[in-house]
Design an enzyme around this catalytic site. Sequence first.
Site, short mmCIF file in Angstrom:
data_model
loop_
_atom_site.label_atom_id
_atom_site.label_comp_id
_atom_site.label_asym_id
_atom_site.label_seq_id
_atom_site.Cartn_x
_atom_site.Cartn_y
_atom_site.Cartn_z
N GLU A 282 4.25 -3.11 12.30
CA GLU A 282 2.96 -2.28 12.23
C GLU A 282 2.07 -3.18 11.69
OE1 GLU A 282 1.14 1.95 10.87
OE2 GLU A 282 3.52 1.43 10.19
N LEU A 283 0.93 -3.39 12.40
CA LEU A 283 0.06 -4.33 11.63
C LEU A 283 -1.20 -3.97 11.50
CD1 LEU A 283 1.21 -7.17 14.32
CD2 LEU A 283 2.02 -6.65 11.88
N ASN B 114 0.93 -1.31 -0.07
CA ASN B 114 -0.02 0.04 -0.01
C ASN B 114 0.92 1.40 -0.09
OD1 ASN B 114 0.67 -0.63 2.79
ND2 ASN B 114 -1.09 0.37 3.47
N CYS C 185 -3.23 1.05 6.97
CA CYS C 185 -3.55 0.49 8.18
C CYS C 185 -3.90 1.52 9.25
CB CYS C 185 -2.23 0.12 8.60
SG CYS C 185 -0.75 1.14 8.48
N GLY D 259 2.37 -5.22 7.85
CA GLY D 259 1.71 -5.86 7.03
C GLY D 259 0.47 -6.49 8.10
#
Length: 401
Positions: free
Chosen positions: A233-234, A137, A267, A211
Amino acid sequence: MSSEQLIVRRPFDGSQYGVLDAAEPADVVAAAARGRAAQQAWAATPVRERAQVFTRLAERILAHRERVLDTIQDETGKSRLSAFEEVLDAARAVRVFARQAPGLLRPTRRGGAIPVLTKTVEHHVPVGLVGIINPWNYPFNLPASDAAQALLAGNAVILKPDSQTPHCGLLLAELLAEAGLPDGLFQVLVGAGSVLGPAMVEQIDFLMFTGSTATGKVLAHACAERLIGFSAELGGKNPLLVLADADLPAAVAGTVRGAFANTGQVCVGIERVYVVAEVWDAFVAGLVAAVGELRIGAGHDWNTDVGSLASAKQLATISAHVDDAVAKGAAVLAGGRARPDLGPYFYEPTVLTDVTEEMALCREETFGPVLSLYRVADEAEAIARANDSVYGLNASVWSAH
């Protein structure tokens, strides 16, 4: 390299953009050896000299912005404006890190264990070889900012870009070389995460992953087995609260940007909005009107606000969430349908209300241009419902206080 090839297609129309040879685990081992060999001299290079490379990188990103913009759009399908924001953020982040690194990394004196008789100096030592696995992204900004920090600290980096967007990572490597980064310090390996991810974890000293939550859990466990550092970073199902004293035009504008920037594939993007009852009618009317003005389309021009989704998988998830919600009683206030007339993966900016717990849209991450509105009695209910989630990545509150 293996005999496997990776075919990259443009989300705008499904046409072929490029074909690359996919790496295999043996390539990870070779890249790790090259990176470790190059890292020793780099770690001995004064921080101010390292920083000069990234000052030049920021300049080159901006100087080559048209090419970078085209590459981002061709691999992601996002609008020109969203790609432009990514380019500017990458250049800004790299420049800021370059300026801050010498001060942050200089040795610092601390109080000794025995005052007067002893002294302590804190030194920052590189971990060695850093692996970075980035999503599709933000395929240029994320690796640029992650790699800049690792490299400025004296490490070598192996980047595994997403298979949908490998050319963005390769372009970053090209610009880093032009900026004067020595060979071997930044290497890009293209291929499936299921193939390269485990091999990377076996070779590196630290992993940065951005992801999905599911993949993040797998990688965290693998890094824990080796006792190496891991940062991630989820996912997110991020809430926005509109309270009774909010500036409604500003709240509407902020909600539109938070929900539909980058085609909602962020996200930290907003997916849930809790609106206090006394401003519900005015806020909803303003929001629906603003969403109706968004321009959706393909191309490298500046005439669209919302671009394509990245893939058939994204389109399927978004369509399933919206269709399930509508079938169970949700009301569509704006959008709500795919737009195959514009391209294979387009979906209209969508706003729904009457979303309830039995709907997937209520709690699962959608990761697209879909927004759910919830009417609440007061601030306390808004806060309670916003916090009632397994996610905790981001939130926004609109209020005068």
